[in-house]
Write an enzyme that holds these catalytic residues in place. Structure first.
Site, PDB file in Angstrom:
ATOM      1  CD  GLN A 165      -3.572  -4.756   6.107  1.00 46.18           C
ATOM      2  OE1 GLN A 165      -3.635  -3.698   5.510  1.00 46.18           O
ATOM      3  NE2 GLN A 165      -4.011  -5.885   5.595  1.00 46.18           N
ATOM      4  CG  ASP A 186      -9.633  -0.409   4.496  1.00 41.30           C
ATOM      5  OD1 ASP A 186      -9.604  -0.771   3.308  1.00 41.30           O
ATOM      6  OD2 ASP A 186      -8.800  -0.759   5.347  1.00 41.30           O
ATOM      7  CE  LYS A 242      -3.783  -2.617   1.968  1.00 41.22           C
ATOM      8  NZ  LYS A 242      -4.656  -2.988   3.087  1.00 41.22           N
TER       9      LYS A 242
END
Ligand code: GUN
Length: 291
Positions: free
Chosen positions: A105, A128, A61
């Site tokens: 994450q 997200d 990322k």
């Protein structure tokens, strides 16, 4: 990593190519944004613990941010970090105006309540799409920040001019990260959607009916050729690491002769997910700065 699947086969979705075209567009727009506002979009990531695949995904990322001109900040906390510590870090990032996107994450260590943590991310920085407000908006058809993997799948369908309206879509796996949002997003596009999971009694009887089959279970090779309808489009979202290689949930060689299209592992939905994250970070920066 494994050798790449044969992306010259017209049945194999080249996720890397789709990701590159999304990233090229984001890069252009980031350049325009930076020139206009004198500041770059910025993403902060939080990684808790030493889970090797998670470390790799976070690294990928950051590399993507670099490619498109997004600033990225890497926060690492130890495996034993307390929930309050993670939440405090999120609150600090929520308050910093120069940070536009925040990504925690997953998975988090077992002692952490993942849902509680995700709820703390400011909805406008939730790149997200896991905050309940953004999830709720998606449920009522107002898609803003939605989970990146299902959005990548929808984008791939568009790329191949497949309109899911009226199609039978079967989603295998009911996680909050992929299965549930994929089902909702396809329902928003008027597909007939069925969600199967670990308690489904006769999986094959459902998967065989799917025009579009989305598999996200983490069970290596779960889907065999005889479970797939002739001419189906199959998205393999599974990743199992074994002997330093990654494997999907679909038995690729067995299923390939049946399909119209299939997304491979690796090189399928993974790169598209990261490209969508870049798009979302730019979207967050625009929202916050008022572009
Ligand atoms: N873990 C597996 N997939 C994802 C994802 O899309 N986002 C985050 N933050 N963690 C993940």
């Amino acid at each position: 990593m494994e050798p790449l699947p044969d992306v010259t086969d017209p049945r194999v979705i080249d996720g890397r190519k789709i990701a590159q075209s999304i990233e090229a567009n984001v890069k252009n727009e980031v350049g325009r944004f930076t020139e206009k506002h004198g500041t770059k979009p910025a993403l902060a990531t939080i990684l808790v613990g030493e889970h090797p695949p998670s470390k790799l995904y976070v690294k990928l990322k950051h590399w993507a941010c670099k490619r498109v001109g997004i600033v990225s900040e890497d926060h690492k906390l130890p495996q034993e970090a307390k929930q309050e510590e993670i939440i405090e870090l999120i609150e600090t990032l929520n308050r910093r105006p120069e940070i536009h996107g925040i990504l925690v994450q997953l998975p988090l260590p077992k002692h952490i309540d993942e849902r509680e943590v995700m709820m703390q991310i400011a909805p406008e920085k939730d790149v997200d799409g896991f905050n309940p407000l953004n999830m709720g908006k998606m449920l009522i058809g107002r898609e803003g920040f939605v989970p990146c993997t299902p959005k990548g799948i929808v984008r791939a369908l568009e790329e191949f001019n497949i309109n899911p309206q009226g199609m039978e879509v079967v989603v295998v796996g009911h996680s909050n990260v992929v299965g549930k949002p994929a089902a909702i997003m396809l329902l928003n596009r008027n597909a007939t959607v069925k969600v199967c999971h670990v308690y489904t009694k006769d999986l094959k009887s459902h998967t065989k009916e799917a025009d579009i089959l989305i598999v996200a279970t983490g069970v290596r090779g779960l889907i065999k050729g005889d479970m797939v309808k002739e001419g189906a489009t199959v998205f393999d979202v599974g990743i199992t690491w074994f002997d330093e290689k990654v494997y999907g949930d679909v038995d690729f060689d067995d299923v390939l002769p049946k399909v119209k299209l299939i997304s491979p592992v690796p090189g399928g939905v993974g790169p598209m997910t990261i490209a969508i994250l870049m798009e979302h970070t730019l979207m967050a920066a625009r929202l916050q700065i008022g572009d």
